[in-house]
Design an enzyme around this catalytic site. Structure first.
Site, PDB file in Angstrom:
ATOM      1  N   HIS A 123      34.663  82.237  80.185  1.00 45.19           N
ATOM      2  CA  HIS A 123      34.906  81.110  79.772  1.00 45.19           C
ATOM      3  C   HIS A 123      35.302  82.132  77.983  1.00 45.19           C
ATOM      4  CE1 HIS A 123      34.371  76.701  77.397  1.00 45.19           C
ATOM      5  NE2 HIS A 123      33.651  77.638  76.929  1.00 45.19           N
TER       6      HIS A 123
ATOM      7  N   HIS B 199      26.831  81.684  73.888  1.00 43.95           N
ATOM      8  CA  HIS B 199      28.519  82.344  73.230  1.00 43.95           C
ATOM      9  C   HIS B 199      28.574  81.237  71.778  1.00 43.95           C
ATOM     10  CE1 HIS B 199      28.991  78.325  75.515  1.00 43.95           C
ATOM     11  NE2 HIS B 199      30.769  78.073  74.988  1.00 43.95           N
TER      12      HIS B 199
ATOM     13  N   ASP C 118      28.726  76.987  79.061  1.00 46.29           N
ATOM     14  CA  ASP C 118      29.851  76.534  79.374  1.00 46.29           C
ATOM     15  C   ASP C 118      30.209  77.734  80.589  1.00 46.29           C
ATOM     16  OD1 ASP C 118      29.426  74.981  78.101  1.00 46.29           O
ATOM     17  OD2 ASP C 118      31.273  75.400  76.857  1.00 46.29           O
TER      18      ASP C 118
ATOM     19  N   HIS D  89      26.981  70.301  79.087  1.00 45.21           N
ATOM     20  CA  HIS D  89      28.163  68.822  78.495  1.00 45.21           C
ATOM     21  C   HIS D  89      28.198  68.283  80.113  1.00 45.21           C
ATOM     22  CE1 HIS D  89      29.862  70.341  75.531  1.00 45.21           C
ATOM     23  NE2 HIS D  89      30.593  71.349  76.298  1.00 45.21           N
TER      24      HIS D  89
ATOM     25  N   HIS E  36      30.449  79.454  71.163  1.00 39.64           N
ATOM     26  CA  HIS E  36      31.490  78.101  70.407  1.00 39.64           C
ATOM     27  C   HIS E  36      31.190  77.599  69.429  1.00 39.64           C
ATOM     28  CE1 HIS E  36      35.076  78.625  73.572  1.00 39.64           C
ATOM     29  NE2 HIS E  36      35.288  79.701  72.519  1.00 39.64           N
TER      30      HIS E  36
ATOM     31  N   ASP F 254      30.637  74.137  69.317  1.00 39.46           N
ATOM     32  CA  ASP F 254      29.731  73.118  69.989  1.00 39.46           C
ATOM     33  C   ASP F 254      28.396  73.390  70.844  1.00 39.46           C
ATOM     34  OD1 ASP F 254      30.985  74.435  71.869  1.00 39.46           O
ATOM     35  OD2 ASP F 254      31.091  72.737  72.849  1.00 39.46           O
ATOM     36  N   HIS F 255      28.106  74.425  70.320  1.00 44.91           N
ATOM     37  CA  HIS F 255      26.918  75.379  70.667  1.00 44.91           C
ATOM     38  C   HIS F 255      25.656  76.722  69.903  1.00 44.91           C
ATOM     39  CE1 HIS F 255      27.791  75.292  75.230  1.00 44.91           C
ATOM     40  NE2 HIS F 255      28.889  74.799  74.988  1.00 44.91           N
TER      41      HIS F 255
END
Length: 257
Positions: free
Chosen positions: A113, A54, A137, A175, A56, A58-59
């Site tokens: 998410h 996805h 996530d 995570h 975001h 942090d990905h």
């Protein structure tokens, strides 16, 4: 296919898939480039693919830097993430397939998410071997992602797809949230002996700074409250017999935990 778990940012994991025969690699959700580049250098391997779940940051934060080092790399992501994933060239939907290291991964569309989230599942090579699920996530060890762009009904449908996979599936979530997730799980499913045992084991592992990822899907089915919306104990905690409402209320409790 070898899987390297690389720590990134504060509590992110990036996964580097390595084909030792061809000495090529694929990165799953590269939050940042440096850990990936270090591992590639150690392996002397070429990066040929980036599999994003996805959009975001942090990905996908490492996508552009990795593309600069490996201009021929192919960047994969969900079709509905078009325009949100840096460098995306391949747009995947439910039932799409991707190939790496002679293995074919099935793509699941798992919104909740985010509205465009996908997951990658590599089936096992033999019945006595584990499969590998890279779920971003959507599903965590002991938990699930917050509902930023989706609804409880969407997330239940998404998690139902993942819950249907074999128990002997390694869950590579993005995570290190397991300890906190299980602390919450005990507040809604505290009489569950499998959960009590898991919590004790994870507490010991984290005291030694050991990673809790991957987990096994069979363990998740027995201990993760977000896969247990149809279990009487969880429905009692949520004060609802409706599976979607049970899930939604437990997710709301977790948001305030």
């Amino acid at each position: 296919m070898q899987v390297y778990r690389l720590q990134a940012l504060w509590d992110n994991y990036v996964f580097l898939l390595h084909d030792p025969e061809q000495n090529i690699a694929a990165a799953v959700d590269p939050a940042e480039a440096e850990p990936v580049l270090r591992q590639l250098q150690a392996l002397k391997a070429e990066l040929v693919a980036i599999f994003n779940t996805h959009h975001h940051g942090d990905h996908v934060g490492g996508n552009q830097q990795l593309m600069q080092h490996f201009p021929q790399v192919r960047v994969y992501g969900g079709a509905e993430d078009a325009g949100r994933i840096p460098g995306q060239q391949v747009f995947l939907t439910e039932g799409s397939q991707v190939e790496f290291a002679g293995k074919v991964a099935l793509v699941f569309f798992v919104p909740g998410h985010t509205r465009a989230h996908i997951a990658y599942y590599f089936p096992p090579d033999a019945p006595d071997q584990p499969g590998d699920l890279f779920c971003g996530d959507t599903l965590f060890a002991g938990g699930c992602g917050r509902l930023f762009e989706g609804t409880p009904a969407q997330m239940v449908a998404s998690l139902t797809k993942l819950r249907a996979l074999p128990d002997n599936t390694r869950v590579w979530c993005a995570h290190e949230y397991t300890m906190k997730n299980l602390e919450f799980a005990l507040t809604v499913d505290g009489a569950n002996p499998d959960l009590q045992k898991r919590y004790a084991e994870v507490k010991q592992a984290r005291s030694r700074l050991e990673a809790t990822v991957p987990s096994m899907l069979g363990v998740e089915k027995r201990t993760n409250p977000f896969l247990r919306w149809d279990v009487p104990e969880l429905q009692a905690a949520a004060k609802s017999s409706d599976p979607v409402q049970t899930f939604g209320r437990i997710r709301g409790m977790k948001d305030q935990f």
